[in-house]
Motif scaffolding. Sequence first.
Motif, PDB file in Angstrom:
ATOM      1  N   UNK A  13      42.731  10.283  37.526  1.00 42.67           N
ATOM      2  CA  UNK A  13      43.181   9.742  38.815  1.00 42.67           C
ATOM      3  C   UNK A  13      43.702  10.851  39.733  1.00 42.67           C
ATOM      4  N   UNK A  14      43.647  10.603  41.038  1.00 47.23           N
ATOM      5  CA  UNK A  14      44.070  11.646  41.981  1.00 47.23           C
ATOM      6  C   UNK A  14      45.592  11.791  41.981  1.00 47.23           C
ATOM      7  N   UNK A  15      46.102  12.967  42.398  1.00 47.51           N
ATOM      8  CA  UNK A  15      47.548  13.227  42.308  1.00 47.51           C
ATOM      9  C   UNK A  15      48.433  12.352  43.212  1.00 47.51           C
ATOM     10  N   UNK A  16      47.952  11.995  44.410  1.00 47.18           N
ATOM     11  CA  UNK A  16      48.820  11.289  45.367  1.00 47.18           C
ATOM     12  C   UNK A  16      48.872   9.776  45.115  1.00 47.18           C
ATOM     13  N   UNK A  26      36.420  11.848  46.516  1.00 48.17           N
ATOM     14  CA  UNK A  26      36.660  13.266  46.810  1.00 48.17           C
ATOM     15  C   UNK A  26      35.554  14.122  46.189  1.00 48.17           C
ATOM     16  N   UNK A  27      35.081  13.754  44.992  1.00 49.92           N
ATOM     17  CA  UNK A  27      33.983  14.489  44.360  1.00 49.92           C
ATOM     18  C   UNK A  27      32.712  14.411  45.199  1.00 49.92           C
ATOM     19  N   UNK A  28      32.473  13.267  45.834  1.00 53.07           N
ATOM     20  CA  UNK A  28      31.319  13.137  46.728  1.00 53.07           C
ATOM     21  C   UNK A  28      31.519  13.910  48.023  1.00 53.07           C
ATOM     22  N   UNK A  29      32.758  13.992  48.465  1.00 52.73           N
ATOM     23  CA  UNK A  29      33.104  14.675  49.712  1.00 52.73           C
ATOM     24  C   UNK A  29      33.049  16.200  49.562  1.00 52.73           C
ATOM     25  N   UNK A  30      33.306  16.651  48.354  1.00 52.90           N
ATOM     26  CA  UNK A  30      33.428  18.084  48.073  1.00 52.90           C
ATOM     27  C   UNK A  30      32.130  18.853  48.318  1.00 52.90           C
ATOM     28  N   UNK A  31      32.254  20.030  48.919  1.00 51.23           N
ATOM     29  CA  UNK A  31      31.129  20.943  49.101  1.00 51.23           C
ATOM     30  C   UNK A  31      31.424  22.265  48.386  1.00 51.23           C
ATOM     31  N   UNK A  32      30.429  22.812  47.727  1.00 50.60           N
ATOM     32  CA  UNK A  32      30.538  24.124  47.047  1.00 50.60           C
ATOM     33  C   UNK A  32      31.697  24.212  46.065  1.00 50.60           C
ATOM     34  N   UNK A  34      34.697  23.106  46.267  1.00 58.86           N
ATOM     35  CA  UNK A  34      36.022  23.275  46.894  1.00 58.86           C
ATOM     36  C   UNK A  34      36.777  21.947  46.855  1.00 58.86           C
ATOM     37  N   UNK A  35      37.296  21.619  45.690  1.00 61.24           N
ATOM     38  CA  UNK A  35      37.919  20.308  45.500  1.00 61.24           C
ATOM     39  C   UNK A  35      39.251  20.191  46.238  1.00 61.24           C
ATOM     40  N   UNK A  36      40.045  21.255  46.246  1.00 61.78           N
ATOM     41  CA  UNK A  36      41.354  21.177  46.906  1.00 61.78           C
ATOM     42  C   UNK A  36      41.181  20.937  48.408  1.00 61.78           C
ATOM     43  N   UNK A  37      40.146  21.550  48.992  1.00 61.23           N
ATOM     44  CA  UNK A  37      39.867  21.343  50.416  1.00 61.23           C
ATOM     45  C   UNK A  37      39.432  19.887  50.644  1.00 61.23           C
ATOM     46  N   UNK A  38      38.614  19.370  49.730  1.00 66.30           N
ATOM     47  CA  UNK A  38      38.154  17.978  49.835  1.00 66.30           C
ATOM     48  C   UNK A  38      39.333  17.013  49.744  1.00 66.30           C
ATOM     49  N   UNK A  39      40.272  17.304  48.828  1.00 61.45           N
ATOM     50  CA  UNK A  39      41.477  16.470  48.715  1.00 61.45           C
ATOM     51  C   UNK A  39      42.280  16.517  50.018  1.00 61.45           C
TER      52      UNK A  39
END
Length: 158
Positions: A13-16, A26-32, A34-39
């Motif tokens: 589960x996500x931290x927030x 967020x995994x679908x949103x993520x590019x390259x 960069x998960x922290x940026x997607x979060x």
Amino acid sequence: MRKAKPKKRILLPDPKYGEVLVTRFVNNLMLDGKKSIAYNIFYDAMDVVGEKMKDSDKAPLEIWKKAIENVTPQVEVKSRRVGGATFQVPVEVRPERKMSLSMKNLILYARKRAGRSMAEKLSAEIIAAYNEEGGAFKRKEEMHRMAEANKAFAHFRF
């Protein structure tokens, strides 16, 4: 299938919000990778949704969930060849694929929007989907229309 089915990976589960659904988004949103940026993009978008939808007595996460629900397709069409002719056969969408399609459509149409940051574009698309408008919602409606138009070929189902 020759090979064994790959095991489903368990998502944390996500931290927030503590939601597995948010992690998938967020995994679908993520590019390259960069998960922290997607979060950051997702959480910023949630903040913007919270600000814009102050008058509605719902939390931003509930608005997001309703938006996802509004863009989730129930049926889709698959091409099927029968004796040299190709038919668009309406098929019910698996629950797993429903989620995946709705998230990907929401992100795709958010990326296509005009705006400054991705967070702004995503929040605008979420609000549009919540109000049953916008690109992702139109895409769902289009899928349903195609399935309805080709209902006559439903007996060719796989």
